[in-house]
Design a protein around this motif. Sequence first.
Motif, PDB file in Angstrom:
ATOM      1  N   GLN A 196      96.571  34.126 -17.478  1.00 37.20           N
ATOM      2  CA  GLN A 196      97.821  34.671 -17.188  1.00 37.20           C
ATOM      3  C   GLN A 196      97.696  36.099 -17.253  1.00 37.20           C
ATOM      4  OE1 GLN A 196     100.244  32.350 -19.414  1.00 37.20           O
ATOM      5  NE2 GLN A 196     100.196  30.511 -18.002  1.00 37.20           N
ATOM      6  N   GLU A 197      97.413  36.651 -18.604  1.00 34.12           N
ATOM      7  CA  GLU A 197      97.791  37.949 -18.663  1.00 34.12           C
ATOM      8  C   GLU A 197      96.687  38.936 -17.746  1.00 34.12           C
ATOM      9  OE1 GLU A 197      96.972  38.686 -22.972  1.00 34.12           O
ATOM     10  OE2 GLU A 197      98.785  37.720 -23.653  1.00 34.12           O
ATOM     11  N   ARG A 198      95.700  38.508 -17.593  1.00 31.34           N
ATOM     12  CA  ARG A 198      94.711  39.011 -16.620  1.00 31.34           C
ATOM     13  C   ARG A 198      95.223  38.964 -15.199  1.00 31.34           C
ATOM     14  NH1 ARG A 198      88.813  36.739 -15.030  1.00 31.34           N
ATOM     15  NH2 ARG A 198      90.253  35.589 -13.734  1.00 31.34           N
ATOM     16  N   SER A 199      95.900  38.019 -14.714  1.00 28.76           N
ATOM     17  CA  SER A 199      96.209  37.907 -13.521  1.00 28.76           C
ATOM     18  C   SER A 199      97.684  38.748 -13.182  1.00 28.76           C
ATOM     19  CB  SER A 199      96.755  36.569 -13.225  1.00 28.76           C
ATOM     20  OG  SER A 199      97.411  36.152 -11.785  1.00 28.76           O
ATOM     21  N   GLU A 200      98.348  38.818 -14.225  1.00 32.83           N
ATOM     22  CA  GLU A 200      99.566  39.919 -14.287  1.00 32.83           C
ATOM     23  C   GLU A 200      98.935  41.340 -14.105  1.00 32.83           C
ATOM     24  OE1 GLU A 200     103.331  40.774 -13.933  1.00 32.83           O
ATOM     25  OE2 GLU A 200     102.462  39.057 -13.917  1.00 32.83           O
ATOM     26  N   LYS A 207      98.954  44.874 -20.275  1.00 35.07           N
ATOM     27  CA  LYS A 207      99.890  44.515 -21.089  1.00 35.07           C
ATOM     28  C   LYS A 207     100.530  45.413 -22.096  1.00 35.07           C
ATOM     29  CE  LYS A 207     100.214  40.635 -24.778  1.00 35.07           C
ATOM     30  NZ  LYS A 207      99.481  39.807 -25.512  1.00 35.07           N
ATOM     31  N   LYS A 208      99.641  46.050 -22.808  1.00 34.54           N
ATOM     32  CA  LYS A 208     100.410  47.015 -23.833  1.00 34.54           C
ATOM     33  C   LYS A 208     101.497  47.842 -23.284  1.00 34.54           C
ATOM     34  CE  LYS A 208      98.336  50.963 -25.234  1.00 34.54           C
ATOM     35  NZ  LYS A 208      97.405  52.118 -25.740  1.00 34.54           N
ATOM     36  N   HIS A 209     101.175  48.202 -22.021  1.00 35.14           N
ATOM     37  CA  HIS A 209     102.275  48.837 -21.261  1.00 35.14           C
ATOM     38  C   HIS A 209     103.348  48.402 -20.890  1.00 35.14           C
ATOM     39  CE1 HIS A 209      99.725  52.659 -21.688  1.00 35.14           C
ATOM     40  NE2 HIS A 209      98.945  52.232 -21.121  1.00 35.14           N
ATOM     41  N   ARG A 210     103.056  46.929 -20.282  1.00 39.39           N
ATOM     42  CA  ARG A 210     104.275  46.197 -19.934  1.00 39.39           C
ATOM     43  C   ARG A 210     105.212  45.821 -21.224  1.00 39.39           C
ATOM     44  NH1 ARG A 210     100.229  43.199 -17.586  1.00 39.39           N
ATOM     45  NH2 ARG A 210     100.397  41.595 -18.964  1.00 39.39           N
ATOM     46  N   THR A 211     104.509  45.519 -22.393  1.00 44.28           N
ATOM     47  CA  THR A 211     105.278  45.348 -23.447  1.00 44.28           C
ATOM     48  C   THR A 211     106.056  46.727 -24.030  1.00 44.28           C
ATOM     49  OG1 THR A 211     103.418  43.881 -24.351  1.00 44.28           O
ATOM     50  CG2 THR A 211     104.962  44.584 -26.029  1.00 44.28           C
ATOM     51  N   GLU A 212     105.432  47.732 -24.141  1.00 38.70           N
ATOM     52  CA  GLU A 212     106.276  49.109 -24.295  1.00 38.70           C
ATOM     53  C   GLU A 212     107.421  49.344 -23.395  1.00 38.70           C
ATOM     54  OE1 GLU A 212     103.238  52.103 -24.249  1.00 38.70           O
ATOM     55  OE2 GLU A 212     102.166  51.336 -26.165  1.00 38.70           O
TER      56      GLU A 212
END
Length: 123
Positions: A101-105, A113-118
């Motif tokens: 799921q993370e790779r697909s996003e 992911k790190k930047h989406r979380t930030e």
Amino acid sequence: MTNMEGSIGSFNPRNPHGKGDPEDLSLRKVEMEVMVPKVMRDRAKELHCNKQVEAFESCCKENGVLMVVRCRKENSELRDCLTSWYQREDFKEECKQIYLQERSEYRRTGIPKKHRTEKNLVT
């Protein structure tokens, strides 16, 4: 010049950011052997073995250099807890799905992911 899949100026809806097909569910060897186990390790420490992690960290902070000798019990309990989760096939499959799921996003948005979380923390 032909409009090939990787050429400049072309758009492929199956690979919107040049990171791969977001719908691809296959895993490369490095993903199965490194990336999925990393998700397993992180989830096991955060969700299932957090008491053992806290006990081991506390022991290490209290004993400094002598932690190698004095924290064997806590280290052993942490290792046993983590190992028990690593061996569960249902946990392994759950972590594999989370990784996919993370790779697909990432492939869909081009944002790690790190930047989406930030970004979510800022807004």
